[in-house]
Scaffold this motif. Structure first.
Motif, PDB file in Angstrom:
ATOM      1  N   GLN A   1      -7.751  -2.530  43.483  1.00  0.00           N
ATOM      2  CA  GLN A   1      -9.091  -2.846  43.989  1.00  0.00           C
ATOM      3  C   GLN A   1      -9.285  -3.745  45.060  1.00  0.00           C
ATOM      4  O   GLN A   1     -10.506  -4.060  45.417  1.00  0.00           O
ATOM      5  CB  GLN A   1      -9.661  -3.650  42.574  1.00  0.00           C
ATOM      6  CG  GLN A   1      -9.913  -2.621  41.324  1.00  0.00           C
ATOM      7  CD  GLN A   1     -10.573  -3.273  40.099  1.00  0.00           C
ATOM      8  OE1 GLN A   1     -10.685  -4.217  40.263  1.00  0.00           O
ATOM      9  NE2 GLN A   1     -10.436  -2.322  39.022  1.00  0.00           N
TER      10      GLN A   1
ATOM     11  N   LYS B   1     -10.079  -5.896  30.486  1.00  0.00           N
ATOM     12  CA  LYS B   1     -11.301  -6.189  30.855  1.00  0.00           C
ATOM     13  C   LYS B   1     -11.607  -4.715  31.511  1.00  0.00           C
ATOM     14  O   LYS B   1     -11.090  -3.881  31.770  1.00  0.00           O
ATOM     15  CB  LYS B   1     -11.261  -7.051  32.323  1.00  0.00           C
ATOM     16  CG  LYS B   1     -10.876  -8.633  32.018  1.00  0.00           C
ATOM     17  CD  LYS B   1     -10.620  -9.212  33.305  1.00  0.00           C
ATOM     18  CE  LYS B   1     -10.443 -10.693  33.006  1.00  0.00           C
ATOM     19  NZ  LYS B   1     -10.133 -11.726  34.099  1.00  0.00           N
ATOM     20  N   GLU B   2     -12.754  -4.466  31.695  1.00  0.00           N
ATOM     21  CA  GLU B   2     -13.483  -3.327  31.809  1.00  0.00           C
ATOM     22  C   GLU B   2     -13.163  -2.821  33.249  1.00  0.00           C
ATOM     23  O   GLU B   2     -12.738  -1.584  33.304  1.00  0.00           O
ATOM     24  CB  GLU B   2     -15.116  -3.394  32.057  1.00  0.00           C
ATOM     25  CG  GLU B   2     -15.652  -1.743  32.080  1.00  0.00           C
ATOM     26  CD  GLU B   2     -15.715  -0.918  30.824  1.00  0.00           C
ATOM     27  OE1 GLU B   2     -15.644   0.160  31.183  1.00  0.00           O
ATOM     28  OE2 GLU B   2     -15.596  -1.532  29.671  1.00  0.00           O
ATOM     29  N   GLU B   3     -12.890  -3.633  34.243  1.00  0.00           N
ATOM     30  CA  GLU B   3     -12.755  -3.536  35.781  1.00  0.00           C
ATOM     31  C   GLU B   3     -11.328  -3.022  35.731  1.00  0.00           C
ATOM     32  O   GLU B   3     -10.911  -2.712  36.555  1.00  0.00           O
ATOM     33  CB  GLU B   3     -13.355  -4.460  36.442  1.00  0.00           C
ATOM     34  CG  GLU B   3     -12.575  -5.848  36.391  1.00  0.00           C
ATOM     35  CD  GLU B   3     -13.085  -6.700  35.292  1.00  0.00           C
ATOM     36  OE1 GLU B   3     -12.996  -8.013  35.496  1.00  0.00           O
ATOM     37  OE2 GLU B   3     -14.035  -6.306  34.461  1.00  0.00           O
TER      38      GLU B   3
ATOM     39  N   ASN C   1      -4.053  -1.285  38.594  1.00  0.00           N
ATOM     40  CA  ASN C   1      -5.432  -1.050  38.778  1.00  0.00           C
ATOM     41  C   ASN C   1      -6.014  -2.258  39.585  1.00  0.00           C
ATOM     42  O   ASN C   1      -6.917  -1.870  40.760  1.00  0.00           O
ATOM     43  CB  ASN C   1      -6.168  -0.845  37.626  1.00  0.00           C
ATOM     44  CG  ASN C   1      -5.649   0.553  36.821  1.00  0.00           C
ATOM     45  OD1 ASN C   1      -4.913   1.493  37.488  1.00  0.00           O
ATOM     46  ND2 ASN C   1      -5.772   0.804  35.519  1.00  0.00           N
ATOM     47  N   LEU C   2      -5.990  -3.458  39.091  1.00  0.00           N
ATOM     48  CA  LEU C   2      -6.553  -4.693  39.664  1.00  0.00           C
ATOM     49  C   LEU C   2      -5.905  -4.603  41.209  1.00  0.00           C
ATOM     50  O   LEU C   2      -6.801  -5.122  42.223  1.00  0.00           O
ATOM     51  CB  LEU C   2      -6.107  -5.945  39.001  1.00  0.00           C
ATOM     52  CG  LEU C   2      -6.546  -7.250  39.243  1.00  0.00           C
ATOM     53  CD1 LEU C   2      -8.156  -7.174  39.213  1.00  0.00           C
ATOM     54  CD2 LEU C   2      -6.303  -8.372  38.584  1.00  0.00           C
TER      55      LEU C   2
ATOM     56  N   ASP D   1      -8.453   2.140  33.605  1.00  0.00           N
ATOM     57  CA  ASP D   1      -8.895   3.729  34.317  1.00  0.00           C
ATOM     58  C   ASP D   1      -9.090   4.557  33.446  1.00  0.00           C
ATOM     59  O   ASP D   1      -9.086   4.350  32.116  1.00  0.00           O
ATOM     60  CB  ASP D   1      -7.770   3.760  35.256  1.00  0.00           C
ATOM     61  CG  ASP D   1      -6.367   4.193  34.483  1.00  0.00           C
ATOM     62  OD1 ASP D   1      -6.505   4.869  33.349  1.00  0.00           O
ATOM     63  OD2 ASP D   1      -5.610   3.304  34.712  1.00  0.00           O
TER      64      ASP D   1
END
Length: 153
Positions: free
Chosen positions: A152, A91-93, A148-149, A96
């Motif tokens: 966020q 997923k893009e989100e 990374n998730l 990084d």
């Protein structure tokens, strides 16, 4: 002419596209076991363990198409062997800037040995041979994306 066995095997592959948990579980007998090999890979998973595994992947992977390179049926043993390739698209989100878009694309090669029940409609056992080197990279990307998730939230 396509057999029921082959149809079930192709549905198994298709369920990876969107990591469709319900589709995967609906193809499996209640006592189905997913065995990863070589032995350096994760331990075997029952249906609930496999569903949890897919759920973790779905958190960070948008789609994961898997394509057969070759399909071999063994009518006598009621098995299908699939040599396949696949690509995990993160997923893009969760990506990084430390990696390029190409580095975020995981490509793997697999051999699935799928043992079926007498009807050929339910999977009783999956032995999944993984490309160990690629699988290590895939796990590293999943860990990075999961981290990374978490940042966020």
């Amino acid at each position: 002419m396509s057999s029921t066995r082959r149809g079930t095997a192709l549905a198994f592959l298709a369920a990876f596209e969107n990591l469709d948990i319900d589709a995967h579980i609906s193809l499996r007998a209640p006592t189905c076991s997913n065995i990863f090999t070589p032995s350096s890979q994760p331990p075997p998973l029952n249906n609930s363990g496999f569903a949890a595994h897919l759920s973790r992947l779905r958190a960070v992977i948008e789609r994961f198409p898997v394509w057969p390179k070759e399909i071999m049926e063994d009518e006598k043993q009621n098995r299908v062997v699939i040599w396949a390739t696949g690509e995990a698209h993160f997923k893009e989100e969760v990506r990084d800037g430390g990696l390029t878009q190409e580095e975020w694309l995981y490509k793997g090669e697999y051999m699935f040995i799928i043992s079926l029940d007498g009807s050929g409609e339910k999977i009783e056992r999956v032995v999944e041979f993984l490309d160990s080197k690629a699988a290590d990279k895939g796990r590293s990307l999943v860990r990075r994306a999961t981290g990374n998730l978490q940042h966020q939230k």
